[in-house]
Write an enzyme that holds these catalytic residues in place. Structure first.
Site, short mmCIF file in Angstrom:
data_model
loop_
_atom_site.label_atom_id
_atom_site.label_comp_id
_atom_site.label_asym_id
_atom_site.label_seq_id
_atom_site.Cartn_x
_atom_site.Cartn_y
_atom_site.Cartn_z
N CYS A 242 63.65 11.91 56.35
CA CYS A 242 63.76 11.69 57.79
C CYS A 242 62.96 12.71 58.59
CB CYS A 242 65.23 11.77 58.20
SG CYS A 242 66.18 10.44 57.47
N ILE B 130 70.71 22.71 63.56
CA ILE B 130 70.11 22.72 62.22
C ILE B 130 68.68 22.20 62.24
CG2 ILE B 130 70.37 21.93 59.83
CD1 ILE B 130 72.71 23.69 60.67
N ARG C 278 61.01 20.83 58.74
CA ARG C 278 61.56 20.80 57.37
C ARG C 278 60.64 21.50 56.36
NH1 ARG C 278 64.53 15.12 56.29
NH2 ARG C 278 66.03 16.48 55.22
N ILE D 277 59.51 24.11 53.25
CA ILE D 277 60.18 24.39 51.97
C ILE D 277 59.89 25.81 51.50
CG2 ILE D 277 60.16 21.94 51.29
CD1 ILE D 277 57.91 22.75 49.29
N ASP D 278 59.61 26.68 52.46
CA ASP D 278 59.28 28.08 52.10
C ASP D 278 60.38 28.76 51.31
OD1 ASP D 278 60.56 27.72 54.75
OD2 ASP D 278 60.67 29.91 54.69
N ARG E 226 68.46 3.49 53.12
CA ARG E 226 68.22 4.67 52.29
C ARG E 226 69.51 5.41 51.99
NH1 ARG E 226 65.08 8.77 54.46
NH2 ARG E 226 65.99 9.67 52.60
N LYS F 44 75.27 10.00 48.60
CA LYS F 44 73.80 9.98 48.50
C LYS F 44 73.29 11.38 48.18
CE LYS F 44 70.71 10.34 52.30
NZ LYS F 44 69.73 11.35 52.12
N ASN F 45 73.73 12.39 48.94
CA ASN F 45 73.12 13.71 48.82
C ASN F 45 73.55 14.45 47.56
OD1 ASN F 45 71.66 13.15 51.04
ND2 ASN F 45 72.95 14.31 52.46
N ASP G 201 74.49 15.70 59.93
CA ASP G 201 74.29 14.28 59.60
C ASP G 201 75.26 13.37 60.34
OD1 ASP G 201 73.48 14.81 56.07
OD2 ASP G 201 72.38 15.19 57.92
C1 EPZ Z 1 69.78 18.20 53.24
O1 EPZ Z 1 68.47 18.29 53.78
C2 EPZ Z 1 70.20 16.75 53.40
N1 EPZ Z 1 69.32 15.90 52.63
C3 EPZ Z 1 70.15 16.36 54.88
O2 EPZ Z 1 70.68 15.04 54.98
C4 EPZ Z 1 71.07 17.28 55.67
O3 EPZ Z 1 70.92 17.00 57.04
C5 EPZ Z 1 70.69 18.75 55.41
O4 EPZ Z 1 70.70 19.02 53.99
C6 EPZ Z 1 71.66 19.72 56.07
O5 EPZ Z 1 72.95 19.48 55.60
C7 EPZ Z 1 69.55 15.80 51.30
O6 EPZ Z 1 70.48 16.40 50.77
C8 EPZ Z 1 68.62 14.90 50.53
P1 EPZ Z 1 68.24 22.19 54.59
P2 EPZ Z 1 67.59 19.63 53.52
O7 EPZ Z 1 67.26 22.70 53.60
O8 EPZ Z 1 67.92 20.15 52.16
C9 EPZ Z 1 65.40 24.88 57.31
C10 EPZ Z 1 70.69 12.79 55.53
O9 EPZ Z 1 70.74 12.22 56.62
N2 EPZ Z 1 64.70 25.21 56.07
O10 EPZ Z 1 69.67 22.59 54.47
O11 EPZ Z 1 66.20 19.30 53.84
C11 EPZ Z 1 65.22 23.42 57.69
O12 EPZ Z 1 64.02 23.23 58.41
C12 EPZ Z 1 69.78 13.98 55.36
O13 EPZ Z 1 71.35 12.47 54.50
C13 EPZ Z 1 63.68 26.16 56.10
O14 EPZ Z 1 63.36 26.72 57.15
O15 EPZ Z 1 68.19 20.60 54.63
C14 EPZ Z 1 66.44 23.15 58.54
O16 EPZ Z 1 66.19 23.60 59.85
C15 EPZ Z 1 68.99 14.29 56.62
N3 EPZ Z 1 63.02 26.47 54.94
C16 EPZ Z 1 67.53 24.02 57.90
O17 EPZ Z 1 66.82 25.00 57.10
C17 EPZ Z 1 63.34 25.87 53.75
O18 EPZ Z 1 62.72 26.20 52.72
C18 EPZ Z 1 68.46 23.26 56.99
O19 EPZ Z 1 67.67 22.55 56.05
C19 EPZ Z 1 64.38 24.91 53.74
C20 EPZ Z 1 65.05 24.59 54.90
#
Ligand code: EPZ
Length: 420
Positions: free
Chosen positions: A118, A328, A123, A125-126, A398, A23-24, A306
Site C-alpha cells: 500500500c 505511523i 516506507r 527499509i533502512d 489483498r 494476513k500479516n 491499520d
Molecule cells: C506492517 O507494515 C504491516 N504490513 C502494515 O499493514 C502495518 O500498517 C504496519 O506493519 C504497522 O503495523 C505487513 O505486515 C505486511 P513498519 P511495515 O515497518 O512492516 C518506518 C496492512 O494494511 N520504517 O512497522 O511496512 C515506516 O516508514 C498493512 O495490512 C522506517 O523508517 O510497517 C513507518 O513509518 C499496511 N524504516 C514505520 O516505520 C524501516 O526500515 C512503521 O513501519 C522500516 C519502517
C-alpha cells in the site's frame, strides 16, 4: 478485467460471522518455512491475494507447495535452490521483502526487488538493512533490487531507530539460523510478531521475548518440520466490529482473540457502542447515538494504524467533532477525500484529520487507493443511504478473505460486477 463493488447501504448487520486467519502473520510464517530442513504444514491461512502471491514465489524458488485454500498449505523447502525473486513477484505484495531474511537464513544469499504494498508513505527499509548488516550481511541496493549476501550469519545486537514490524520480522528470520545469539532492541510487539516466534519455536528455533521490546534469538543449525495454525486476523476482526457499529447492527464475531482488540474496543465503548467478549468471540451492538472520539495511532498495543481508516468512516456520523492523528505513516488519510464525496465533513492537515459528524452519509461512486482505504469505503457504503460504487476493489482482496460473502451473511446488500 475491471470490477466494481456495489453496496446499497443502511441495512443493520445482524448475525454471526467467523474471522479468517491473519494476513500479516501469514505473510511472515509462509516465507519462514524456507528456514526449515523438513516439510511444514500451515493451517488457518486466509485465502487472499498476498498468500497466493507467496505460493507462486516459493514455487519459483523450487519449493514444493501443496495449497488447499481454506484447509492447509504444506511446503517442502528441501528442493528450493533459488535465491532470486523477480521484479513482478516482488511487486505483488509488501511482504515479499521477508524473502530477504528467510533466504539469508536458509542460504546466505538473497536478491529481491523493492516490495509493492500500500502507498501510505515512503516506507523505507533502512532498518531492515541495518539489522542484516549487524549480522554480517553485505547489502547492496542497485537498479531497484536489494542484494544481500553473507559468508556466515553471526548473531549480534540490533537496535532499531524506529519500531518496525517488517524490520523486526526480517531480522528474526535471518537470526533464526545465525551463529550465536541476536538481541533485537526496540522490537515491534504486534500479535503477528509473537505468532512468528511461536512458529519458529515449533520448528526448534530458540526465540524468547517476542511481544516485548527485547527479543532474543539463539541461532540453530537445524530446524525440523512443524504443523502450525496462524492466529486470527486482528485487523479483519476490527473491521467487522467497526462495520457492525457503523450499521447500528448486532454482530457476534467468532474465532477472534479479544485481547488483541483492546485498543479498538476501548474506543468503541467510549463512543457508546456496546462491546462484550468471551474467550474467542466478540459481540458488537449499538443502542442509540455514537459520540465523537479522538484517535491517535500507535504501535501495538496502541490503536492500530491499520484500523484508523475503517474507524474514520465510522466517525463521520458520530455526534460532535473527532480528531485523528496518524503517527505511523505519512500518507494514510487520503481515503477521507473519497468519503467526503458521500457527504462526510473532513479537513485534512498533514497527518491529522478533523471530522465533523453529519447525520447521514449518501451513496456515491468512490475509488480505493489502498487496502484499508478500501475497507473504509466498504464501511462508509454500508452506513450510507443509497448505492455506493467502489472502484478498484482488488485492493480489498489483498487482505480480506471473501469480504462480500461474510457481509452478505450478516444482511448487507453488497455485490461485485464487471465494468466495461
Ligand atoms: C506492517 O507494515 C504491516 N504490513 C502494515 O499493514 C502495518 O500498517 C504496519 O506493519 C504497522 O503495523 C505487513 O505486515 C505486511 P513498519 P511495515 O515497518 O512492516 C518506518 C496492512 O494494511 N520504517 O512497522 O511496512 C515506516 O516508514 C498493512 O495490512 C522506517 O523508517 O510497517 C513507518 O513509518 C499496511 N524504516 C514505520 O516505520 C524501516 O526500515 C512503521 O513501519 C522500516 C519502517
Amino acid at each position: 478485467m475491471k470490477e466494481r463493488m456495489l453496496i446499497t447501504g443502511s441495512n443493520p448487520l445482524e448475525g454471526e460471522v467467523r474471522v479468517s486467519g491473519g494476513k500479516n502473520t501469514a505473510v511472515a510464517v509462509i516465507p519462514a518455512v524456507l528456514l526449515s530442513d523438513e516439510p511444514c504444514t500451515i493451517e488457518n491461512l486466509p485465502d487472499i491475494e498476498d498468500v497466493r502471491a507467496l505460493v507462486d514465489i516459493l514455487r519459483s524458488l523450487g519449493a514444493k507447495v501443496t495449497y488447499v485454500p481454506g484447509e492447509f498449505m504444506t511446503i517442502d523447502p528441501r528442493p528450493a535452490e533459488g535465491f532470486q525473486i523477480g521484479y513482478r513477484d516482488s511487486q505483488r505484495l509488501r511482504a515479499s521483502y521477508y524473502l530477504l531474511g528467510a533466504l539469508l537464513g536458509r542460504c546466505g544469499h538473497a536478491e529481491v526487488y523493492f516490495p509493492g504494498g500500500c502507498e501510505i508513505g515512503a516506507r523505507p527499509i533502512d532498518q531492515h538493512l541495518k539489522g542484516f548488516n549487524a549480522l554480517g550481511v553485505e547489502t547492496e541496493t542497485h537498479g531497484g533490487k536489494i542484494t544481500a549476501m553473507a559468508k556466515e550469519l553471526t548473531g549480534s545486537d540490533v537496535f532499531f531507530d524506529v519500531v518496525t514490524v517488517g524490520g523486526t520480522i526480517n531480522v528474526m528470520l535471518a537470526a533464526a539460523k545465525a551463529k550465536g545469539t541476536t538481541i533485537i532492541y526496540n522490537a515491534a510487539k504486534e500479535p503477528h510478531i509473537v505468532d512468528l516466534a511461536n512458529f519458529l519455536n515449533s520448528m526448534g528455533a530458540k526465540v524468547k521475548g517476542a511481544g516485548t521490546d527485547v527479543i532474543r534469538i539463539r541461532g540453530q543449525q537445524y530446524l525440523h518440520g512443524a504443523n502450525y495454525a496462524v492466529i486470527p486476523d486482528q485487523i479483519e476482526t476490527g473491521t467487522l466490529m467497526i462495520a457492525a457499529a457503523a450499521t447500528r447492527g448486532d454482530v457476534v464475531i467468532h474465532g477472534c482473540i479479544p485481547q488483541h482488540m483492546e485498543a479498538l474496543t476501548a474506543k468503541l465503548l467510549e463512543m457508546g457502542v456496546k462491546v462484550s467478549d468471551s474467550d474467542d468471540a466478540i459481540r458488537v451492538r449499538t443502542l442509540g447515538a455514537h459520540r465523537a472520539v479522538n484517535i491517535k495511532t500507535q504501535v501495538y498495543p496502541g490503536f492500530p494504524t491499520d484500523l484508523q481508516q475503517p474507524m474514520s468512516a465510522l466517525l463521520t456520523t458520530a455526534r460532535g467533532t473527532s480528531i485523528i492523528q496518524e503517527t505511523i505513516f505519512e500518507q494514510r488519510l487520503k481515503h477521507l477525500n473519497e468519503i467526503a464525496r458521500m457527504g462526510a465533513r473532513v479537513r485534512i492537515m498533514d497527518s491529522m484529520a478533523i471530522i465533523e459528524g453529519v447525520p447521514q452519509l449518501y451513496g456515491a461512486p468512490v475509488t480505493c487507493t489502498d487496502l484499508r482505504a478500501g475497507a473504509a469505503l466498504v464501511v462508509a457504503g454500508l452506513m450510507a443511504k443509497g448505492v455506493t460504487e467502489i472502484y478498484q476493489p482488488e485492493y480489498i482482496d489483498r487482505g480480506y478473505e471473501q469480504i462480500e460473502s461474510k457481509l452478505r451473511s450478516l444482511g448487507a446488500d453488497i455485490r461485485r460486477e464487471v465494468v466495461e
